[in-house]
Write an enzyme that holds these catalytic residues in place. Structure first.
Site, PDB file in Angstrom:
ATOM      1  N   TYR A  14       0.805  -1.225   0.000  1.00 49.92           N
ATOM      2  CA  TYR A  14       0.000   0.000   0.000  1.00 49.92           C
ATOM      3  C   TYR A  14       0.841   1.280   0.000  1.00 49.92           C
ATOM      4  O   TYR A  14       0.283   2.380  -0.031  1.00 49.92           O
ATOM      5  CB  TYR A  14      -0.908   0.024   1.246  1.00 49.92           C
ATOM      6  CG  TYR A  14      -1.814  -1.168   1.371  1.00 49.92           C
ATOM      7  CD1 TYR A  14      -2.986  -1.247   0.622  1.00 49.92           C
ATOM      8  CD2 TYR A  14      -1.508  -2.225   2.226  1.00 49.92           C
ATOM      9  CE1 TYR A  14      -3.829  -2.353   0.723  1.00 49.92           C
ATOM     10  CE2 TYR A  14      -2.343  -3.332   2.338  1.00 49.92           C
ATOM     11  CZ  TYR A  14      -3.502  -3.388   1.578  1.00 49.92           C
ATOM     12  OH  TYR A  14      -4.325  -4.483   1.674  1.00 49.92           O
ATOM     13  N   HIS A  19      -4.344   6.612  -0.850  1.00 48.04           N
ATOM     14  CA  HIS A  19      -4.901   6.524   0.495  1.00 48.04           C
ATOM     15  C   HIS A  19      -3.816   6.683   1.566  1.00 48.04           C
ATOM     16  O   HIS A  19      -4.129   6.920   2.734  1.00 48.04           O
ATOM     17  CB  HIS A  19      -5.578   5.150   0.652  1.00 48.04           C
ATOM     18  CG  HIS A  19      -6.793   5.145   1.522  1.00 48.04           C
ATOM     19  ND1 HIS A  19      -7.572   6.257   1.776  1.00 48.04           N
ATOM     20  CD2 HIS A  19      -7.385   4.120   2.218  1.00 48.04           C
ATOM     21  CE1 HIS A  19      -8.585   5.919   2.568  1.00 48.04           C
ATOM     22  NE2 HIS A  19      -8.482   4.639   2.858  1.00 48.04           N
ATOM     23  N   ASN A  66      -9.110   1.420   8.816  1.00 46.94           N
ATOM     24  CA  ASN A  66     -10.403   1.402   9.500  1.00 46.94           C
ATOM     25  C   ASN A  66     -10.301   1.392  11.020  1.00 46.94           C
ATOM     26  O   ASN A  66     -11.293   1.664  11.707  1.00 46.94           O
ATOM     27  CB  ASN A  66     -11.216   0.181   9.058  1.00 46.94           C
ATOM     28  CG  ASN A  66     -11.602   0.248   7.586  1.00 46.94           C
ATOM     29  OD1 ASN A  66     -11.200   1.161   6.870  1.00 46.94           O
ATOM     30  ND2 ASN A  66     -12.378  -0.721   7.142  1.00 46.94           N
ATOM     31  N   ASP A  91      -6.023  11.685   3.329  1.00 46.95           N
ATOM     32  CA  ASP A  91      -6.434  11.930   1.954  1.00 46.95           C
ATOM     33  C   ASP A  91      -7.888  12.378   1.882  1.00 46.95           C
ATOM     34  O   ASP A  91      -8.722  11.954   2.675  1.00 46.95           O
ATOM     35  CB  ASP A  91      -6.248  10.658   1.118  1.00 46.95           C
ATOM     36  CG  ASP A  91      -7.060   9.487   1.675  1.00 46.95           C
ATOM     37  OD1 ASP A  91      -6.821   9.100   2.843  1.00 46.95           O
ATOM     38  OD2 ASP A  91      -7.946   8.975   0.961  1.00 46.95           O
ATOM     39  N   ASN A 112     -13.113   6.197   6.507  1.00 42.60           N
ATOM     40  CA  ASN A 112     -13.156   5.228   7.602  1.00 42.60           C
ATOM     41  C   ASN A 112     -12.096   5.463   8.676  1.00 42.60           C
ATOM     42  O   ASN A 112     -12.316   5.173   9.850  1.00 42.60           O
ATOM     43  CB  ASN A 112     -13.033   3.801   7.052  1.00 42.60           C
ATOM     44  CG  ASN A 112     -14.272   3.363   6.293  1.00 42.60           C
ATOM     45  OD1 ASN A 112     -15.385   3.788   6.613  1.00 42.60           O
ATOM     46  ND2 ASN A 112     -14.090   2.545   5.275  1.00 42.60           N
TER      47      ASN A 112
END
Length: 239
Positions: A14, A19, A66, A91, A112
């Protein structure tokens, strides 16, 4: 003491995602002098340092987006801090790419990570939102957010992150409008919107002068019947 938490997802998979721009921002701050190497605590990677005479804890929660609030909430309670002592960088889909906004409190906007921090820390913390743009179609949002920044995006991503790191003292001191100006200038925007100047108001003219200006040709005849008639209609220039 101030906590500056950048949001993202852990792991190399990631690392380049849109994000993860919150992680990227705190990484940029951490690379400046005075910060320790990253270590693990509070379900996060942390780095301690000082900015503008203030003790600062940088955080990258490792709980996945989350559950970001678990890490930030643990640190907040450990240091006996209040929500006002927290800055969260993340973001924002609804801001154009490269734009930034900062405020205290507000809604989560469907993010989230922010939902989780609201639940664990309360809502009255400062939020630095970094625009990643919207793909334009709702069905493409997930792929857009979890997609990597393109090479072309580096024309604004790198200057944006550098501006945040170079002006982190403004973030710490709460000089939010100055920070927004620095970011705007670094990413090619305007520092502040200048109000357009009002058109200069012309002096009011009497209806006689208005009629005279409208009716008179540029050059009036000086002699002859027409000159006499105009003189009777409008009078001399001294009227």
């Amino acid at each position: 003491m101030l906590i500056i938490a950048g949001l993202g997802n852990p792991g190399s998979k990631y690392a380049g995602n849109r994000h993860n721009i919150g992680f990227m921002a705190v990484d940029a701050i951490q690379r400046r002098p005075s910060f320790s190497s990253w270590s693990k605590k509070f379900k996060a990677e942390i780095s301690e340092g000082e900015i503008a005479g203030e003790r600062v804890l940088l955080m990258k929660p490792q709980t996945f987006m989350n559950l970001s609030g678990e890490a930030v909430g643990d640190a907040m309670r450990f240091y006996k801090l209040a929500p006002k002592d927290i800055v969260v960088i993340y973001d924002e889909l609804d801001l154009p790419a490269g734009k930034a906004r900062i405020k205290t409190g507000g809604g989560h906007g469907g993010h989230n990570g922010i939902k989780s921090i609201d639940a664990h820390c309360g809502k009255d913390y400062r939020r630095l939102r970094l625009g990643i743009g919207h793909p334009g179609v709702k069905d493409l949002v997930h792929a857009h957010v979890l997609g990597d920044f393109a090479k072309a995006d580096q024309v604004w991503v790198s200057p944006l992150l550098d501006a945040i790191a170079d002006n982190a003292d403004m973030l710490v001191k709460g000089e939010d409008s100055q920070l927004m100006n620095k970011i705007a200038l670094a990413t090619g925007g305007k520092a502040s919107e200048e109000k357009p100047q009002a058109a200069k108001k012309q002096p009011a003219q009497s209806h006689i002068h208005q009629a005279r200006n409208a009716a008179q040709p540029k050059k009036l005849p000086a002699t002859g019947p027409m000159a006499e008639m105009l003189k009777k209609m409008f009078g001399s220039k001294g009227d």
